[in-house]
Design a protein around this motif. Structure first.
Motif, PDB file in Angstrom:
ATOM      1  N   GLY A 119     131.290  49.312 108.120  1.00  0.00           N
ATOM      2  CA  GLY A 119     130.381  50.066 108.967  1.00  0.00           C
ATOM      3  C   GLY A 119     129.088  49.330 109.240  1.00  0.00           C
ATOM      4  N   GLU A 120     128.748  48.375 108.361  1.00  0.00           N
ATOM      5  CA  GLU A 120     127.527  47.593 108.541  1.00  0.00           C
ATOM      6  C   GLU A 120     127.829  46.120 108.771  1.00  0.00           C
ATOM      7  OE1 GLU A 120     124.973  48.277 105.233  1.00  0.00           O
ATOM      8  OE2 GLU A 120     124.621  50.382 105.725  1.00  0.00           O
ATOM      9  N   SER A 121     128.811  45.604 108.062  1.00  0.00           N
ATOM     10  CA  SER A 121     129.212  44.210 108.228  1.00  0.00           C
ATOM     11  C   SER A 121     130.726  44.130 108.363  1.00  0.00           C
ATOM     12  CB  SER A 121     128.745  43.368 107.032  1.00  0.00           C
ATOM     13  OG  SER A 121     129.309  43.865 105.832  1.00  0.00           O
ATOM     14  N   ALA A 122     131.183  43.035 108.931  1.00  0.00           N
ATOM     15  CA  ALA A 122     132.619  42.875 109.151  1.00  0.00           C
ATOM     16  C   ALA A 122     133.010  41.411 109.003  1.00  0.00           C
ATOM     17  CB  ALA A 122     133.017  43.382 110.537  1.00  0.00           C
ATOM     18  N   THR A 123     134.236  41.192 108.580  1.00  0.00           N
ATOM     19  CA  THR A 123     134.788  39.843 108.473  1.00  0.00           C
ATOM     20  C   THR A 123     136.161  39.819 109.118  1.00  0.00           C
ATOM     21  OG1 THR A 123     133.601  39.347 106.421  1.00  0.00           O
ATOM     22  CG2 THR A 123     135.543  38.029 106.896  1.00  0.00           C
ATOM     23  N   THR A 124     136.425  38.777 109.877  1.00  0.00           N
ATOM     24  CA  THR A 124     137.721  38.621 110.534  1.00  0.00           C
ATOM     25  C   THR A 124     138.410  37.372 110.011  1.00  0.00           C
ATOM     26  OG1 THR A 124     136.934  39.719 112.543  1.00  0.00           O
ATOM     27  CG2 THR A 124     138.905  38.353 112.741  1.00  0.00           C
ATOM     28  N   VAL A 125     139.638  37.536 109.571  1.00  0.00           N
ATOM     29  CA  VAL A 125     140.455  36.410 109.101  1.00  0.00           C
ATOM     30  C   VAL A 125     141.518  36.148 110.163  1.00  0.00           C
ATOM     31  CG1 VAL A 125     141.793  35.480 107.185  1.00  0.00           C
ATOM     32  CG2 VAL A 125     140.087  37.247 106.755  1.00  0.00           C
ATOM     33  N   LEU A 126     141.537  34.918 110.677  1.00  0.00           N
ATOM     34  CA  LEU A 126     142.433  34.566 111.780  1.00  0.00           C
ATOM     35  C   LEU A 126     143.487  33.562 111.339  1.00  0.00           C
ATOM     36  CD1 LEU A 126     139.853  34.018 114.668  1.00  0.00           C
ATOM     37  CD2 LEU A 126     141.516  35.876 114.533  1.00  0.00           C
ATOM     38  N   LYS A 127     144.676  33.706 111.905  1.00  0.00           N
ATOM     39  CA  LYS A 127     145.741  32.744 111.631  1.00  0.00           C
ATOM     40  C   LYS A 127     145.846  31.782 112.807  1.00  0.00           C
ATOM     41  CE  LYS A 127     150.438  32.399 109.840  1.00  0.00           C
ATOM     42  NZ  LYS A 127     151.686  33.136 109.498  1.00  0.00           N
ATOM     43  N   GLU A 128     145.687  30.495 112.527  1.00  0.00           N
ATOM     44  CA  GLU A 128     145.833  29.459 113.528  1.00  0.00           C
ATOM     45  C   GLU A 128     146.919  28.503 113.065  1.00  0.00           C
ATOM     46  OE1 GLU A 128     142.239  27.541 114.650  1.00  0.00           O
ATOM     47  OE2 GLU A 128     141.222  29.401 115.238  1.00  0.00           O
ATOM     48  N   GLY A 129     148.041  28.549 113.738  1.00  0.00           N
ATOM     49  CA  GLY A 129     149.199  27.774 113.277  1.00  0.00           C
ATOM     50  C   GLY A 129     149.684  28.342 111.964  1.00  0.00           C
ATOM     51  N   GLU A 130     149.683  27.524 110.925  1.00  0.00           N
ATOM     52  CA  GLU A 130     150.096  27.969 109.594  1.00  0.00           C
ATOM     53  C   GLU A 130     148.917  28.232 108.686  1.00  0.00           C
ATOM     54  OE1 GLU A 130     153.269  28.653 108.782  1.00  0.00           O
ATOM     55  OE2 GLU A 130     153.685  28.230 110.890  1.00  0.00           O
ATOM     56  N   ARG A 131     147.695  28.077 109.204  1.00  0.00           N
ATOM     57  CA  ARG A 131     146.498  28.215 108.377  1.00  0.00           C
ATOM     58  C   ARG A 131     145.779  29.528 108.679  1.00  0.00           C
ATOM     59  NH1 ARG A 131     142.595  24.009 109.867  1.00  0.00           N
ATOM     60  NH2 ARG A 131     141.549  24.526 107.906  1.00  0.00           N
TER      61      ARG A 131
ATOM     62  N   ARG B 209     135.759  51.407 104.133  1.00  0.00           N
ATOM     63  CA  ARG B 209     136.455  50.262 104.704  1.00  0.00           C
ATOM     64  C   ARG B 209     137.218  50.695 105.961  1.00  0.00           C
ATOM     65  NH1 ARG B 209     133.699  48.334 101.399  1.00  0.00           N
ATOM     66  NH2 ARG B 209     134.168  46.728  99.832  1.00  0.00           N
ATOM     67  N   HIS B 210     137.199  49.821 106.951  1.00  0.00           N
ATOM     68  CA  HIS B 210     137.988  50.008 108.167  1.00  0.00           C
ATOM     69  C   HIS B 210     138.862  48.771 108.308  1.00  0.00           C
ATOM     70  CE1 HIS B 210     138.044  50.484 112.857  1.00  0.00           C
ATOM     71  NE2 HIS B 210     139.180  50.845 112.299  1.00  0.00           N
ATOM     72  N   ILE B 211     140.161  48.951 108.189  1.00  0.00           N
ATOM     73  CA  ILE B 211     141.120  47.840 108.212  1.00  0.00           C
ATOM     74  C   ILE B 211     141.851  47.842 109.549  1.00  0.00           C
ATOM     75  CG2 ILE B 211     142.979  46.691 106.976  1.00  0.00           C
ATOM     76  CD1 ILE B 211     140.461  47.324 105.287  1.00  0.00           C
TER      77      ILE B 211
ATOM     78  N   GLY C 160     137.022  42.866 100.615  1.00  0.00           N
ATOM     79  CA  GLY C 160     135.604  42.593 100.805  1.00  0.00           C
ATOM     80  C   GLY C 160     135.259  42.381 102.268  1.00  0.00           C
ATOM     81  N   THR C 161     134.012  42.684 102.614  1.00  0.00           N
ATOM     82  CA  THR C 161     133.573  42.535 104.005  1.00  0.00           C
ATOM     83  C   THR C 161     132.745  41.272 104.223  1.00  0.00           C
ATOM     84  OG1 THR C 161     131.618  43.894 103.562  1.00  0.00           O
ATOM     85  CG2 THR C 161     133.576  45.027 104.380  1.00  0.00           C
ATOM     86  N   GLY C 162     132.515  40.503 103.169  1.00  0.00           N
ATOM     87  CA  GLY C 162     131.764  39.258 103.302  1.00  0.00           C
ATOM     88  C   GLY C 162     132.679  38.060 103.466  1.00  0.00           C
ATOM     89  N   LEU C 163     132.198  37.060 104.145  1.00  0.00           N
ATOM     90  CA  LEU C 163     132.986  35.844 104.373  1.00  0.00           C
ATOM     91  C   LEU C 163     133.449  35.226 103.063  1.00  0.00           C
ATOM     92  CD1 LEU C 163     132.148  33.013 106.871  1.00  0.00           C
ATOM     93  CD2 LEU C 163     132.614  32.461 104.502  1.00  0.00           C
ATOM     94  N   ASP C 164     132.561  35.162 102.073  1.00  0.00           N
ATOM     95  CA  ASP C 164     132.895  34.511 100.806  1.00  0.00           C
ATOM     96  C   ASP C 164     134.048  35.188 100.078  1.00  0.00           C
ATOM     97  OD1 ASP C 164     130.888  32.738 101.327  1.00  0.00           O
ATOM     98  OD2 ASP C 164     129.457  33.587  99.901  1.00  0.00           O
ATOM     99  N   ALA C 165     134.273  36.491 100.353  1.00  0.00           N
ATOM    100  CA  ALA C 165     135.363  37.214  99.693  1.00  0.00           C
ATOM    101  C   ALA C 165     136.729  36.694 100.125  1.00  0.00           C
ATOM    102  CB  ALA C 165     135.253  38.700  99.997  1.00  0.00           C
ATOM    103  N   TRP C 166     136.791  36.029 101.292  1.00  0.00           N
ATOM    104  CA  TRP C 166     138.068  35.550 101.831  1.00  0.00           C
ATOM    105  C   TRP C 166     138.164  34.030 101.847  1.00  0.00           C
ATOM    106  CZ3 TRP C 166     141.691  39.172 102.654  1.00  0.00           C
ATOM    107  CH2 TRP C 166     141.246  40.501 102.721  1.00  0.00           C
TER     108      TRP C 166
END
Length: 306
Positions: free
Chosen positions: A52-64, A112-114, A158-164
């Motif tokens: 609700g305040e911060s968000a993190t997006t994890v993207l798949k590019e190829g196999e990574r 959390r919003h997934i 987690g919603t922070g970049l470091d969590a992923w």
């Protein structure tokens, strides 16, 4: 007669309870329940987590998998997708607007919003809220009013970049054969570590045979190297080069830069408040724990003495 009627009545009640159990299951259990989310796990190309305040997006590019352009922790991403795919929907614990607000699973108020995407298509959407018990959380699909108690925890998402982030991305693969340490804060003084021509002799430092145990303890630190997280650009801009480390591993040359940020109110002129590290060929600069940086800076070793 009345006794027989009572017995038959009891039997009828038991039968009704069994029918109810069969059709509806036991509230709060996950056995024999339908999947809460239905999506193609192998097809997922984007995972977005928000509080609700911060968000993190994890993207798949190829196999990574990448997070903000940095290498994501592939094992963690896979484990999270596995858990989301295996979530079951037992008998709902509530289904009213008031309950959704109380359990914090509304669009306006959630913990959390997934969101799961396959390409540009939204494949699954879930709100997580309060916890009813250990490793359980209240959940509601975005397209459903029903609220469930599921086997999941908010801290896993987690919603922070470091969590992923992949905290091992700086580590060296393979056996290290040679290493040159350049201390840029000490007029570029160099320390050369390499295996001797005579394998039985082990290692030498600046041409002098050294204690192999101490050398191997030091070089193994590069194979176990872990970062704390991505360094903010303002921190990078204020950092100074402390040392450069060049090493060879399995025929590959690896170059690290260690940087230090001077403390605002230093106890000594060279007091460092934060250490950073970057590796040639890997994007971004990363934060490093002080004790790890000092181990790499050879603050705790005398290779020659036994």
């Amino acid at each position: 007669m009345q006794k027989n009627i009572g017995i038959l009545g009891g039997v009828a009640i038991v039968q009704l309870l069994l029918v109810a159990w069969f059709w509806f299951g036991s509230p709060g259990t996950d056995d024999a329940a339908d999947n809460l989310l239905v999506f193609s796990q192998s097809g997922v190309t984007k995972l977005r987590v928000s509080d609700g305040e911060s968000a993190t997006t994890v993207l798949k590019e190829g196999e990574r998998w990448l997070v903000d352009g940095a290498q994501a922790d592939e094992k963690k991403v896979t484990e999270v997708l596995d858990k989301l795919a295996q979530l079951t929907a037992p008998w709902p614990v509530a289904a009213t607007t008031g309950s959704a607000e109380r359990f914090e699973v509304t669009e306006a108020n959630h913990q959390r919003h997934i969101q799961l995407y396959v390409g540009d298509d939204l494949a699954g959407e879930l709100y997580l809220g309060t916890s009813p018990g250990y490793q359980r959380v209240h959940a509601r699909r975005a397209d459903d009013d029903n609220i469930y108690s599921i086997k999941l925890s908010n801290y896993e998402l987690g919603t922070g970049l470091d969590a992923w982030l992949d905290k091992t991305l700086m580590a060296v693969d393979g056996e290290i054969d040679a290493l040159t340490f350049t201390d840029t804060k000490d007029a570029g003084t160099q320390t050369s570590i390499k295996k001797t021509a005579d394998a039985s002799a082990g290692w030498e430092v600046n041409g002098v045979v050294a204690d192999p145990t101490k050398i191997e303890t030091y070089v193994n630190r590069f194979g176990n190297l872990r970062v704390l997280g991505l360094a903010e650009q303002t921190l990078v801009e204020s950092a100074e080069l402390v040392a450069t480390i060049e090493l060879t591993s399995g025929g590959e040359e690896v170059v690290y830069d260690l940087l230090g940020v001077l403390a605002a109110e230093p106890e000594s002129p060279d007091a460092v408040s934060d250490y950073l590290i970057r590796r040639e060929g890997i994007e971004h600069t990363y934060r490093l724990a002080t004790y790890v940086a000092e181990q790499l800076l050879m603050h705790d070793v005398d290779f020659v003495s036994s």
